[in-house]
Design a protein around this motif. Structure first.
Motif, PDB file in Angstrom:
ATOM      1  N   SER A   2       0.839  -1.190   0.000  1.00  0.00           N
ATOM      2  CA  SER A   2       0.000   0.000   0.000  1.00  0.00           C
ATOM      3  C   SER A   2       0.878   1.244   0.000  1.00  0.00           C
ATOM      4  O   SER A   2       1.727   1.419   0.867  1.00  0.00           O
ATOM      5  CB  SER A   2      -0.896  -0.014   1.244  1.00  0.00           C
ATOM      6  OG  SER A   2      -1.650   1.171   1.312  1.00  0.00           O
ATOM      7  N   LEU A   3       0.649   2.118  -0.992  1.00  0.00           N
ATOM      8  CA  LEU A   3       1.457   3.316  -1.120  1.00  0.00           C
ATOM      9  C   LEU A   3       0.592   4.554  -0.951  1.00  0.00           C
ATOM     10  O   LEU A   3      -0.531   4.608  -1.445  1.00  0.00           O
ATOM     11  CB  LEU A   3       2.147   3.363  -2.484  1.00  0.00           C
ATOM     12  CG  LEU A   3       3.115   2.238  -2.822  1.00  0.00           C
ATOM     13  CD1 LEU A   3       3.646   2.423  -4.229  1.00  0.00           C
ATOM     14  CD2 LEU A   3       4.253   2.201  -1.831  1.00  0.00           C
ATOM     15  N   PRO A   4       1.110   5.594  -0.268  1.00  0.00           N
ATOM     16  CA  PRO A   4       0.375   6.840  -0.163  1.00  0.00           C
ATOM     17  C   PRO A   4       0.203   7.481  -1.532  1.00  0.00           C
ATOM     18  O   PRO A   4       0.963   7.223  -2.464  1.00  0.00           O
ATOM     19  CB  PRO A   4       1.266   7.711   0.736  1.00  0.00           C
ATOM     20  CG  PRO A   4       2.213   6.765   1.387  1.00  0.00           C
ATOM     21  CD  PRO A   4       2.379   5.627   0.439  1.00  0.00           C
ATOM     22  N   ALA A   5      -0.807   8.362  -1.653  1.00  0.00           N
ATOM     23  CA  ALA A   5      -1.056   9.043  -2.917  1.00  0.00           C
ATOM     24  C   ALA A   5       0.157   9.826  -3.375  1.00  0.00           C
ATOM     25  O   ALA A   5       0.435   9.943  -4.569  1.00  0.00           O
ATOM     26  CB  ALA A   5      -2.258   9.973  -2.767  1.00  0.00           C
ATOM     27  N   ALA A   6       0.926  10.360  -2.423  1.00  0.00           N
ATOM     28  CA  ALA A   6       2.117  11.139  -2.779  1.00  0.00           C
ATOM     29  C   ALA A   6       3.131  10.297  -3.531  1.00  0.00           C
ATOM     30  O   ALA A   6       3.878  10.794  -4.375  1.00  0.00           O
ATOM     31  CB  ALA A   6       2.764  11.721  -1.522  1.00  0.00           C
ATOM     32  N   VAL A   7       3.169   8.990  -3.242  1.00  0.00           N
ATOM     33  CA  VAL A   7       4.075   8.092  -3.958  1.00  0.00           C
ATOM     34  C   VAL A   7       3.529   7.817  -5.347  1.00  0.00           C
ATOM     35  O   VAL A   7       4.232   7.885  -6.351  1.00  0.00           O
ATOM     36  CB  VAL A   7       4.253   6.765  -3.196  1.00  0.00           C
ATOM     37  CG1 VAL A   7       5.137   5.813  -3.984  1.00  0.00           C
ATOM     38  CG2 VAL A   7       4.845   7.029  -1.819  1.00  0.00           C
ATOM     39  N   LEU A   8       2.238   7.497  -5.411  1.00  0.00           N
ATOM     40  CA  LEU A   8       1.634   7.112  -6.676  1.00  0.00           C
ATOM     41  C   LEU A   8       1.581   8.267  -7.662  1.00  0.00           C
ATOM     42  O   LEU A   8       1.675   8.064  -8.872  1.00  0.00           O
ATOM     43  CB  LEU A   8       0.216   6.587  -6.416  1.00  0.00           C
ATOM     44  CG  LEU A   8       0.108   5.339  -5.533  1.00  0.00           C
ATOM     45  CD1 LEU A   8      -1.339   5.023  -5.238  1.00  0.00           C
ATOM     46  CD2 LEU A   8       0.772   4.152  -6.203  1.00  0.00           C
ATOM     47  N   ASN A   9       1.424   9.497  -7.135  1.00  0.00           N
ATOM     48  CA  ASN A   9       1.209  10.650  -8.001  1.00  0.00           C
ATOM     49  C   ASN A   9       2.451  11.493  -8.228  1.00  0.00           C
ATOM     50  O   ASN A   9       2.376  12.538  -8.870  1.00  0.00           O
ATOM     51  CB  ASN A   9       0.107  11.541  -7.412  1.00  0.00           C
ATOM     52  CG  ASN A   9      -1.217  10.791  -7.268  1.00  0.00           C
ATOM     53  OD1 ASN A   9      -1.497   9.891  -8.047  1.00  0.00           O
ATOM     54  ND2 ASN A   9      -2.008  11.163  -6.282  1.00  0.00           N
ATOM     55  N   ALA A  10       3.592  11.087  -7.722  1.00  0.00           N
ATOM     56  CA  ALA A  10       4.817  11.865  -7.912  1.00  0.00           C
ATOM     57  C   ALA A  10       5.170  11.913  -9.399  1.00  0.00           C
ATOM     58  O   ALA A  10       5.219  10.865 -10.053  1.00  0.00           O
ATOM     59  CB  ALA A  10       5.973  11.266  -7.121  1.00  0.00           C
ATOM     60  N   PRO A  11       5.394  13.119  -9.968  1.00  0.00           N
ATOM     61  CA  PRO A  11       5.737  13.218 -11.388  1.00  0.00           C
ATOM     62  C   PRO A  11       7.010  12.437 -11.714  1.00  0.00           C
ATOM     63  O   PRO A  11       7.924  12.341 -10.890  1.00  0.00           O
ATOM     64  CB  PRO A  11       5.952  14.728 -11.584  1.00  0.00           C
ATOM     65  CG  PRO A  11       5.231  15.380 -10.447  1.00  0.00           C
ATOM     66  CD  PRO A  11       5.323  14.429  -9.301  1.00  0.00           C
ATOM     67  N   ALA A  12       7.046  11.884 -12.908  1.00  0.00           N
ATOM     68  CA  ALA A  12       8.203  11.076 -13.309  1.00  0.00           C
ATOM     69  C   ALA A  12       9.476  11.904 -13.361  1.00  0.00           C
ATOM     70  O   ALA A  12      10.579  11.374 -13.256  1.00  0.00           O
ATOM     71  CB  ALA A  12       7.931  10.437 -14.665  1.00  0.00           C
ATOM     72  N   THR A  13       9.329  13.226 -13.538  1.00  0.00           N
ATOM     73  CA  THR A  13      10.505  14.093 -13.648  1.00  0.00           C
ATOM     74  C   THR A  13      11.102  14.467 -12.294  1.00  0.00           C
ATOM     75  O   THR A  13      12.189  15.029 -12.232  1.00  0.00           O
ATOM     76  CB  THR A  13      10.132  15.383 -14.396  1.00  0.00           C
ATOM     77  OG1 THR A  13       9.018  15.998 -13.737  1.00  0.00           O
ATOM     78  CG2 THR A  13       9.763  15.075 -15.841  1.00  0.00           C
ATOM     79  N   VAL A  14      10.389  14.174 -11.208  1.00  0.00           N
ATOM     80  CA  VAL A  14      10.873  14.512  -9.870  1.00  0.00           C
ATOM     81  C   VAL A  14      11.927  13.506  -9.427  1.00  0.00           C
ATOM     82  O   VAL A  14      11.754  12.293  -9.605  1.00  0.00           O
ATOM     83  CB  VAL A  14       9.699  14.543  -8.868  1.00  0.00           C
ATOM     84  CG1 VAL A  14      10.208  14.636  -7.434  1.00  0.00           C
ATOM     85  CG2 VAL A  14       8.774  15.702  -9.178  1.00  0.00           C
ATOM     86  N   LEU A  15      13.021  14.002  -8.862  1.00  0.00           N
ATOM     87  CA  LEU A  15      14.050  13.113  -8.316  1.00  0.00           C
ATOM     88  C   LEU A  15      13.486  12.367  -7.115  1.00  0.00           C
ATOM     89  O   LEU A  15      13.019  12.982  -6.160  1.00  0.00           O
ATOM     90  CB  LEU A  15      15.280  13.923  -7.903  1.00  0.00           C
ATOM     91  CG  LEU A  15      16.411  13.130  -7.223  1.00  0.00           C
ATOM     92  CD1 LEU A  15      17.103  12.226  -8.234  1.00  0.00           C
ATOM     93  CD2 LEU A  15      17.412  14.072  -6.563  1.00  0.00           C
ATOM     94  N   ARG A  16      13.540  11.070  -7.172  1.00  0.00           N
ATOM     95  CA  ARG A  16      13.083  10.254  -6.041  1.00  0.00           C
ATOM     96  C   ARG A  16      14.311   9.881  -5.215  1.00  0.00           C
ATOM     97  O   ARG A  16      15.113   9.055  -5.630  1.00  0.00           O
ATOM     98  CB  ARG A  16      12.361   8.995  -6.541  1.00  0.00           C
ATOM     99  CG  ARG A  16      11.032   9.281  -7.232  1.00  0.00           C
ATOM    100  CD  ARG A  16      10.425   8.027  -7.825  1.00  0.00           C
ATOM    101  NE  ARG A  16       9.123   8.294  -8.403  1.00  0.00           N
ATOM    102  CZ  ARG A  16       7.973   7.773  -7.967  1.00  0.00           C
ATOM    103  NH1 ARG A  16       7.983   6.938  -6.944  1.00  0.00           N
ATOM    104  NH2 ARG A  16       6.833   8.073  -8.544  1.00  0.00           N
TER     105      ARG A  16
END
Length: 219
Positions: A2-16
Motif C-alpha cells: 500500500s502506497l500513499p497518494a504522494a508516492v503514486l502521483n509523484a511526477p516522473a521528472t521529480v528526483l526520487r
C-alpha cells in the motif's frame, strides 16, 4: 504494498531520493536488502545512506565512526544508486533525522524524499525528535512487518513498546515488501566477539573488515 497518494502521483521528472540512516554497527544483509527493495518498489533514483554520528537513542556506545563508515561503504558499494553520506558523523552533537532531511531538502528542493526505516524503527517513530515535521518532509517507508521479525527485534536496541502512530503520520507511510531476514546487529556483534564466522549475515567485504580489524572482540 500500500502506497500513499504522494508516492503514486509523484511526477516522473521529480528526483526520487531515498534516505536511510542507522548505526550500521555493523551493516548487515538486511540493511542492503531493505535498500534494494526500496529502489525497486519505489523506483528511487538515488539513496543517501547515512551512518549516524552521536546516537541520542542508543543505550550503548557505538563503535568508532571511522569503522562504521568504512563498513557501510563496503556493504553498499555494489549498488550504483547508493551514495554513503558522512554528514551525520561530521555533525557536532546528537544525530537527529529531521536535521538531515531539512539539509537534503535544501540541497534537492525539487526532490521527493523517502525515509527508509526498519520495522524496529517503525515501532519507535512516535518518540522521534520532531516526528510531525519528518512526516511533512518525507514519505516514510518501512520494512514489512512479520511476527518472526518482531520476535528477533525483541533482542535489538528498539524499545519493546511505543505509543501508537497517529493517523496523520500513517497517511505518510508505506510498507516495503521484503523476505524474512532475521538479522540482528546485536547477534552479529556477539558472534564476532568470539571470532565466529559471519557468513550469510553480513556482506563478505564487511566480514573481512570485521575480522581484519578485530572489531567487537571481547579483549
Amino acid at each position: 504494498m500500500s502506497l500513499p497518494a504522494a508516492v503514486l502521483n509523484a511526477p516522473a521528472t521529480v528526483l526520487r531520493l531515498g534516505v536511510f540512516g542507522g548505526a550500521f554497527d555493523p551493516p548487515h544483509r538486511a540493511h542492503v536488502a531493505l535498500v534494494e527493495a526500496a529502489i525497486a518498489q519505489l523506483q528511487l533514483d538515488r539513496v543517501q545512506v547515512l551512518p549516524t554520528g552521536q546516537a541520542w537513542h542508543k543505550p550503548r556506545q557505538l563503535s568508532a565512526a571511522t569503522d562504521r563508515l568504512a563498513m557501510t561503504r563496503l556493504a553498499f558499494e555494489p549498488l550504483p544508486q547508493v551514495a554513503v553520506d558522512d554528514r551525520e558523523i561530521l555533525r557536532a552533537g546528537p544525530s537527529y533525522t529531521i536535521d538531515t532531511l531539512q539539509a537534503l531538502q535544501r540541497e534537492y528542493p525539487h526532490a521527493q524524499l523517502y525515509l527508509l526505516i526498519g520495522d524496529d524503527q517503525r515501532r519507535s517513530l512516535p518518540s522521534w525528535h520532531k516526528i510531525g515535521e519528518i512526516g511533512r518532509i518525507a514519505i516514510i517507508c518501512a520494512a514489512g512487518r512479520d511476527q518472526a521479525v518482531r520476535a528477533w527485534n525483541q533482542h535489538s536496541d528498539a524499545p519493546e513498546s511505543s505509543p501508537p502512530i497517529s493517523d496523520t503520520l500513517q497517511a505518510r507511510m508505506c510498507s516495503l515488501e521484503m523476505p524474512l531476514m532475521p538479522h540482528s546487529a546485536t547477534d552479529i556483534r556477539a558472534l564476532a566477539a568470539t571470532e565466529q564466522a559471519l557468513t550469510g549475515l553480513v556482506p563478505p567485504a564487511v566480514e573481512r573488515y570485521i575480522h581484519e580489524h578485530h572489531l567487537y572482540r571481547l579483549h
